[in-house]
Design a protein around this motif. Structure first.
Motif, PDB file in Angstrom:
ATOM      1  N   GLY A 167     -77.463  49.689  42.899  1.00  0.00           N
ATOM      2  CA  GLY A 167     -77.902  49.371  41.543  1.00  0.00           C
ATOM      3  C   GLY A 167     -76.714  49.146  40.629  1.00  0.00           C
ATOM      4  O   GLY A 167     -75.560  49.208  41.056  1.00  0.00           O
ATOM      5  N   PRO A 168     -76.982  48.926  39.350  1.00  0.00           N
ATOM      6  CA  PRO A 168     -75.917  48.573  38.413  1.00  0.00           C
ATOM      7  C   PRO A 168     -75.047  49.746  37.967  1.00  0.00           C
ATOM      8  O   PRO A 168     -73.938  49.551  37.500  1.00  0.00           O
ATOM      9  CB  PRO A 168     -76.681  47.994  37.219  1.00  0.00           C
ATOM     10  CG  PRO A 168     -78.015  48.679  37.276  1.00  0.00           C
ATOM     11  CD  PRO A 168     -78.306  48.877  38.729  1.00  0.00           C
ATOM     12  N   ASP A 169     -75.524  50.973  38.110  1.00  0.00           N
ATOM     13  CA  ASP A 169     -74.780  52.139  37.656  1.00  0.00           C
ATOM     14  C   ASP A 169     -73.940  52.679  38.816  1.00  0.00           C
ATOM     15  O   ASP A 169     -74.468  53.243  39.768  1.00  0.00           O
ATOM     16  CB  ASP A 169     -75.751  53.204  37.155  1.00  0.00           C
ATOM     17  CG  ASP A 169     -75.052  54.438  36.610  1.00  0.00           C
ATOM     18  OD1 ASP A 169     -73.825  54.567  36.776  1.00  0.00           O
ATOM     19  OD2 ASP A 169     -75.753  55.284  36.030  1.00  0.00           O
ATOM     20  N   ASN A 170     -72.638  52.521  38.719  1.00  0.00           N
ATOM     21  CA  ASN A 170     -71.736  52.919  39.810  1.00  0.00           C
ATOM     22  C   ASN A 170     -71.670  54.427  40.039  1.00  0.00           C
ATOM     23  O   ASN A 170     -71.082  54.873  41.009  1.00  0.00           O
ATOM     24  CB  ASN A 170     -70.323  52.407  39.551  1.00  0.00           C
ATOM     25  CG  ASN A 170     -70.227  50.919  39.721  1.00  0.00           C
ATOM     26  OD1 ASN A 170     -71.153  50.290  40.199  1.00  0.00           O
ATOM     27  ND2 ASN A 170     -69.118  50.349  39.313  1.00  0.00           N
ATOM     28  N   GLN A 171     -72.245  55.212  39.147  1.00  0.00           N
ATOM     29  CA  GLN A 171     -72.236  56.664  39.299  1.00  0.00           C
ATOM     30  C   GLN A 171     -73.554  57.209  39.835  1.00  0.00           C
ATOM     31  O   GLN A 171     -73.562  58.186  40.570  1.00  0.00           O
ATOM     32  CB  GLN A 171     -71.937  57.335  37.946  1.00  0.00           C
ATOM     33  CG  GLN A 171     -70.599  56.965  37.369  1.00  0.00           C
ATOM     34  CD  GLN A 171     -69.447  57.468  38.220  1.00  0.00           C
ATOM     35  OE1 GLN A 171     -69.492  58.573  38.750  1.00  0.00           O
ATOM     36  NE2 GLN A 171     -68.425  56.656  38.384  1.00  0.00           N
ATOM     37  N   ASN A 172     -74.665  56.577  39.462  1.00  0.00           N
ATOM     38  CA  ASN A 172     -75.976  57.156  39.756  1.00  0.00           C
ATOM     39  C   ASN A 172     -76.908  56.278  40.571  1.00  0.00           C
ATOM     40  O   ASN A 172     -78.025  56.697  40.869  1.00  0.00           O
ATOM     41  CB  ASN A 172     -76.666  57.538  38.441  1.00  0.00           C
ATOM     42  CG  ASN A 172     -75.853  58.549  37.664  1.00  0.00           C
ATOM     43  OD1 ASN A 172     -75.453  59.568  38.199  1.00  0.00           O
ATOM     44  ND2 ASN A 172     -75.586  58.249  36.401  1.00  0.00           N
ATOM     45  N   SER A 173     -76.521  55.091  40.917  1.00  0.00           N
ATOM     46  CA  SER A 173     -77.417  54.171  41.635  1.00  0.00           C
ATOM     47  C   SER A 173     -77.221  54.239  43.150  1.00  0.00           C
ATOM     48  O   SER A 173     -77.142  53.213  43.818  1.00  0.00           O
ATOM     49  CB  SER A 173     -77.212  52.737  41.138  1.00  0.00           C
ATOM     50  OG  SER A 173     -77.641  52.618  39.807  1.00  0.00           O
ATOM     51  N   PHE A 174     -77.166  55.439  43.677  1.00  0.00           N
ATOM     52  CA  PHE A 174     -77.035  55.610  45.114  1.00  0.00           C
ATOM     53  C   PHE A 174     -78.391  55.959  45.704  1.00  0.00           C
ATOM     54  O   PHE A 174     -79.126  56.769  45.152  1.00  0.00           O
ATOM     55  CB  PHE A 174     -76.015  56.704  45.450  1.00  0.00           C
ATOM     56  CG  PHE A 174     -74.596  56.269  45.262  1.00  0.00           C
ATOM     57  CD1 PHE A 174     -73.896  55.666  46.297  1.00  0.00           C
ATOM     58  CD2 PHE A 174     -73.954  56.438  44.045  1.00  0.00           C
ATOM     59  CE1 PHE A 174     -72.590  55.249  46.131  1.00  0.00           C
ATOM     60  CE2 PHE A 174     -72.648  56.033  43.865  1.00  0.00           C
ATOM     61  CZ  PHE A 174     -71.968  55.437  44.914  1.00  0.00           C
ATOM     62  N   GLN A 175     -78.705  55.334  46.822  1.00  0.00           N
ATOM     63  CA  GLN A 175     -79.972  55.561  47.508  1.00  0.00           C
ATOM     64  C   GLN A 175     -79.691  56.149  48.888  1.00  0.00           C
ATOM     65  O   GLN A 175     -78.796  55.687  49.607  1.00  0.00           O
ATOM     66  CB  GLN A 175     -80.711  54.229  47.653  1.00  0.00           C
ATOM     67  CG  GLN A 175     -82.039  54.338  48.330  1.00  0.00           C
ATOM     68  CD  GLN A 175     -82.737  52.988  48.396  1.00  0.00           C
ATOM     69  OE1 GLN A 175     -82.137  51.947  48.149  1.00  0.00           O
ATOM     70  NE2 GLN A 175     -84.005  53.015  48.720  1.00  0.00           N
ATOM     71  N   TYR A 176     -80.487  57.142  49.253  1.00  0.00           N
ATOM     72  CA  TYR A 176     -80.334  57.789  50.556  1.00  0.00           C
ATOM     73  C   TYR A 176     -80.425  56.751  51.666  1.00  0.00           C
ATOM     74  O   TYR A 176     -81.309  55.894  51.672  1.00  0.00           O
ATOM     75  CB  TYR A 176     -81.424  58.851  50.724  1.00  0.00           C
ATOM     76  CG  TYR A 176     -81.521  59.400  52.119  1.00  0.00           C
ATOM     77  CD1 TYR A 176     -80.548  60.262  52.623  1.00  0.00           C
ATOM     78  CD2 TYR A 176     -82.578  59.049  52.938  1.00  0.00           C
ATOM     79  CE1 TYR A 176     -80.634  60.760  53.910  1.00  0.00           C
ATOM     80  CE2 TYR A 176     -82.682  59.551  54.234  1.00  0.00           C
ATOM     81  CZ  TYR A 176     -81.706  60.398  54.709  1.00  0.00           C
ATOM     82  OH  TYR A 176     -81.799  60.886  55.977  1.00  0.00           O
ATOM     83  N   MET A 177     -79.510  56.844  52.629  1.00  0.00           N
ATOM     84  CA  MET A 177     -79.499  55.905  53.744  1.00  0.00           C
ATOM     85  C   MET A 177     -79.655  56.606  55.088  1.00  0.00           C
ATOM     86  O   MET A 177     -80.425  56.159  55.927  1.00  0.00           O
ATOM     87  CB  MET A 177     -78.199  55.090  53.722  1.00  0.00           C
ATOM     88  CG  MET A 177     -78.236  53.881  54.628  1.00  0.00           C
ATOM     89  SD  MET A 177     -76.899  52.728  54.297  1.00  0.00           S
ATOM     90  CE  MET A 177     -75.636  53.385  55.340  1.00  0.00           C
ATOM     91  N   GLY A 178     -78.913  57.681  55.313  1.00  0.00           N
ATOM     92  CA  GLY A 178     -79.001  58.345  56.604  1.00  0.00           C
ATOM     93  C   GLY A 178     -78.149  59.583  56.657  1.00  0.00           C
ATOM     94  O   GLY A 178     -77.707  60.103  55.633  1.00  0.00           O
TER      95      GLY A 178
END
Length: 182
Positions: free
Chosen positions: A94-105
């Motif tokens: 996402g656009p927010d480099n601090q908080n736009s992380f999505q679980y992957m594995g």
């Protein structure tokens, strides 16, 4: 006196010295070497140390396609001795480099990476394929094939996550206290 020091310090950054003889120091300026790139991890030991420190945010860039993905590799907040999970992997999407992380594995104690069952990212997604390749080739097998990828840290400590400000810390990816603990 202070103004002269500041003026001299910024002299090389300003192009307002037209007509003056260039300083010998400035005229002998050389392009930066591979070792001087701040934030880029270039040897296998530093890459592995940073990726497995417990709070790493790193970007993988393909040298062939220039495609890049940013991941966060974190130790679980609550460590359960019976859990096979060593790290969680998240993808910046996402656009927010601090908080736009999505679980992957997850990365498991046997040093294998697997896409999570609850991940919204598919096993055929380029971001998953790239991380799987990185983990299996670079970290698990401890080899970095030449001219394949660049590995960059985010400018935050790979262990505690604080922003790095000391030049040596920016170069290594670890703060002065954390470098002694990894």
């Amino acid at each position: 006196m202070a103004q002269k020091i500041i003026s001299d310090f910024f002299k090389e950054f300003h192009n307002d010295n037209q007509g003056e003889e260039p300083d010998e120091e400035l005229s002998n300026h050389q392009e930066p070497t591979q070792d001087s790139f701040k934030g880029q991890l270039t040897n296998i030991e530093d890459i592995i140390k940073y990726a497995t420190a417990g709070n790493a945010t790193l970007t993988l860039k393909s040298m062939k396609t220039n495609t890049r993905f940013t991941y966060k590799i974190q130790k679980p907040k609550e460590i359960n001795q019976n859990s096979p999970v060593k790290f969680f992997v998240k993808l910046l999407n996402g656009p927010d480099n601090q908080n736009s992380f999505q679980y992957m594995g997850c990365i498991y104690v046997n040093n294998s990476y697997r896409l999570g069952k609850k991940s919204k990212i598919t096993d055929q997604a380029q971001s998953n394929i790239a991380f799987n390749w990185f983990w299996n080739h670079v970290v698990a097998q401890q080899r970095l094939p030449p001219n394949t990828i660049e590995v960059w840290h985010s400018g935050s400590c790979g262990r505690c996550g604080r922003i790095l400000t000391v030049p040596e810390s920016i170069s290594s990816g670890f703060g002065p206290e954390c470098i002694t603990k990894v």
